[in-house]
Design an enzyme around this catalytic site. Structure first.
Site, PDB file in Angstrom:
ATOM      1  N   PRO A 190       0.846  -1.204   0.000  1.00 40.58           N
ATOM      2  CA  PRO A 190       0.000   0.000   0.000  1.00 40.58           C
ATOM      3  C   PRO A 190       0.881   1.255   0.000  1.00 40.58           C
ATOM      4  CG  PRO A 190       0.015  -1.000   2.182  1.00 40.58           C
ATOM      5  CD  PRO A 190       0.787  -1.919   1.298  1.00 40.58           C
ATOM      6  N   ASP A 222       5.602   2.331   2.788  1.00 42.17           N
ATOM      7  CA  ASP A 222       4.679   1.221   2.989  1.00 42.17           C
ATOM      8  C   ASP A 222       3.781   1.566   4.184  1.00 42.17           C
ATOM      9  OD1 ASP A 222       3.404  -1.179   3.630  1.00 42.17           O
ATOM     10  OD2 ASP A 222       5.132  -2.411   3.100  1.00 42.17           O
ATOM     11  N   HIS A 223       2.489   1.804   3.898  1.00 42.86           N
ATOM     12  CA  HIS A 223       1.594   2.278   4.952  1.00 42.86           C
ATOM     13  C   HIS A 223       1.296   1.207   5.993  1.00 42.86           C
ATOM     14  CE1 HIS A 223      -0.684   5.275   6.764  1.00 42.86           C
ATOM     15  NE2 HIS A 223      -1.599   5.552   5.845  1.00 42.86           N
ATOM     16  N   ARG A 224       1.666  -0.051   5.754  1.00 45.96           N
ATOM     17  CA  ARG A 224       1.505  -1.092   6.764  1.00 45.96           C
ATOM     18  C   ARG A 224       2.501  -0.910   7.892  1.00 45.96           C
ATOM     19  NH1 ARG A 224       2.305  -6.212   2.999  1.00 45.96           N
ATOM     20  NH2 ARG A 224       4.048  -4.838   2.433  1.00 45.96           N
ATOM     21  N   ILE A 270       4.607   2.277   8.168  1.00 45.05           N
ATOM     22  CA  ILE A 270       4.854   3.688   8.465  1.00 45.05           C
ATOM     23  C   ILE A 270       3.551   4.473   8.319  1.00 45.05           C
ATOM     24  CG2 ILE A 270       6.142   5.739   7.739  1.00 45.05           C
ATOM     25  CD1 ILE A 270       8.189   3.624   6.534  1.00 45.05           C
TER      26      ILE A 270
END
Length: 571
Positions: free
Chosen positions: A369, A543-545, A547
């Site tokens: 993501p 990576d929004h998972r 950060i």
């Protein structure tokens, strides 16, 4: 294998490649007039089991080519003639061996940049090491201990698939297990016919050269196994029952079913190279459902990609939980257009690097993501210092670019924000205590990402010097696997090409990448007046998972402050 005439002309022939015959030439790296060094790659051959580079036996100049891409060759076939230089002519070189490679390698450099070549015939076919135990007193066959062959410098390579179980009967060259390193997927074949007596590994185990895979009982044991048809079916050519699977021809032509389970036995029997098997396994594609378009209907990577596109364009398929698969997006089929009817066209194949990187980029974009944070850095003083530094070091031959300062500043930011120097491993986050920074290098064949190792232990001049060396190797296609491994964080710089901001794709298993565009002079209000300042646009994809947005904004802001005043990096 080569024959040297009195005129110091070498006929370079296909060396011993085991029992393989009529092996296709899939790539030719040289042309008449090219100068080559000993061990430079000349051509690539691809059998059903391995892809092999044939290196130059000596330094010299290519006189004429005897083959082209698509030709089929066997041991002893003449590939080209080489006019050796004086040193090479004086001392014949030993017979070279073909080199295994894989689609995971970024670029096709000279063979000297490849890992240790090891034993010629063993490495060419991933042939396992075997040791014979004395024959049992009962009159059964001798027991062979099958070990991991010479696989170069790779250690602790995971076992990702096992094709046999105790009691299975195998023929020579049947695949026993598949190993997967960072750069290659390798099938380990049976050294001889026999019956599997005992497995010593399981999926997920990590092995190195010499690790025992299994024991194989030969001769007399094979006769015993024949008395039990259900145990003696050769594992390399399984025959699924009609209840398990439709006729092979029908299944391969059938429209893809997104949620259909993979038939492991049929997958194993499919005609595809190890690298294509790994690619299909990664995407969850059952190779038994594909019809190959390669020689002898060999399944190519393009066939797998085409199958996936068709699966995505098929009707939505509901899962047991009521949710839908990716096909539920209801995407239209990819347009099939005859471009030639609108005007003149020219079709060119993608370069090897673009084929490899394209699949990786697609995977990364779909599975990670991505979010991109954009910011600006005032590099007015830093650019003036860079120009001054280059003048002072003009005689050293080291050219310091803004990218060298960026690497140094990124290391300081990674230390302050350790989540950016981590990787996801299942439900765990692996924090790295080293700082290896990759940078995208533009080459005639596409982008590659060399890695500056231990950048925290090097000054800007040392980083600039190493970057110059790596960039030169990249342009010449001479980067080795170790030059592109171990990265923690990457920088993609468009330099002076142009643009303002963009969304760079994260290089998995990293969790962030910095994109940099061309700097420009802008009027900036300093509290009293507008002053011309040199501004560098920064685009940070993360990576929004791992950060969140606030942490990314702080990272980018901190990085911009470092570039505005590099003295902060010593604090």
């Amino acid at each position: 294998m080569f024959f040297k005439t009195p005129m110091s002309t070498i006929e370079v022939k296909v060396p011993d490649i085991g029992d393989f015959k009529d092996v296709p030439v899939i790539e030719v790296f040289v042309k008449p007039g090219d100068a080559v060094k000993a061990e430079d790659s000349l051509v690539t051959l691809e059998s059903d089991k391995a892809t092999m580079d044939v290196p130059a036996p000596a330094a010299g100049t290519v006189k004429d080519l005897r083959i082209k891409v698509g030709d089929k060759v066997s041991e002893g076939s003449v590939l080209l003639t080489l006019e050796a230089d004086g040193a090479s002519a004086a001392k014949p070189a030993p017979t070279p061996a073909p080199q295994p490679s894989s689609a995971g390698e970024a670029g096709k450099g000279p063979a000297s940049s490849q890992p240790d070549r090891g034993k010629p015939s063993d490495v060419a076919q991933n042939r396992p090491v075997e040791s014979r135990a004395p024959a049992p007193a009962s009159g059964g066959g001798s027991v062979t201990t099958v070990k991991v062959p010479d696989i170069g410098d790779f250690k602790d390579v995971p076992v990702i698939e096992i094709f046999v179980k105790p009691g299975d009967s195998v023929k020579p060259e049947d695949a026993l297990v598949t190993l997967e390193s960072d750069k290659a997927t390798m099938d380990v074949p049976a050294p001889s016919a026999g019956v599997v007596k005992e497995l010593k590994v399981k999926v997920g185990d990590k092995v190195s050269e010499g690790s025992v895979i299994l024991t194989l009982e030969a001769a007399g044991a094979a006769t015993k196994a024949e008395e039990k048809p259900e145990a003696a079916a050769p594992t390399s050519t399984p025959q699924p029952s009609p209840a398990q699977q439709p006729a092979r021809g029908e299944a391969r032509e059938a429209r893809p079913e997104a949620a259909a389970p993979v038939d492991r036995e049929a997958f194993k029997a499919a005609h595809a190279s190890p690298s294509v098997r790994a690619f299909a396994r990664e995407l969850g594609v059952d190779l038994a459902r594909l019809k190959g378009t390669g020689p002898k209907e060999r399944i190519l990577q393009e066939d797998v990609q085409r199958y996936v596109k068709q699966a995505l364009s098929s009707a939505p398929a509901a899962t047991a939980g009521g949710a839908t698969t990716g096909a539920a997006l209801g995407l239209l089929p990819w347009p099939q257009i005859d471009f030639a009817k609108f005007g003149a066209v020219e079709s060119k194949p993608l370069s090897r690097i673009k084929k490899i990187s394209g699949a990786n980029l697609h995977r990364n974009w779909v599975m990670i993501p991505h979010v991109t944070n954009c910011d600006d850095a005032d590099i007015t003083e830093l650019e003036a210092f860079r120009v001054q530094l280059n003048k002072e070091n003009e005689k050293s031959g080291i050219k310091v670019t803004m990218l060298a300062f960026l690497i140094k500043a990124c290391v300081a930011a990674l230390k302050k924000f350790p989540d950016f120097n981590a990787s996801l491993d299942g439900e765990n986050l692996v924090y790295k205590k080293y700082y290896h920074v990759g940078f995208a290098a533009d080459t005639p064949n596409g982008l590659v990402v060399p890695v500056v190792k231990n950048a925290d232990q090097k000054g800007v001049l040392a980083i600039a010097k190493e970057m110059g060396e790596l960039s030169s190797k990249a342009r010449e296609g001479k980067l080795g696997p170790t030059d592109m491994q171990g990265g923690c964080f990457s920088i993609s710089s468009l330099g002076g090409i142009g643009g303002t901001y963009f969304t760079p794709i994260i290089n998995a298993p990293e969790v962030a990448i910095l994109g940099v565009c061309r700097s420009s002079t802008r009027p900036v209000w300093d509290g009293k007046q507008f002053a011309p300042r040199l501004i560098l646009p920064l685009s940070l994809s993360y990576d929004h998972r791992v950060i969140d947005g606030a942490t990314a904004a702080r990272f980018n802001s901190f990085l911009a402050a470092l570039l505005a005043d590099m003295r902060r990096t010593v604090l």
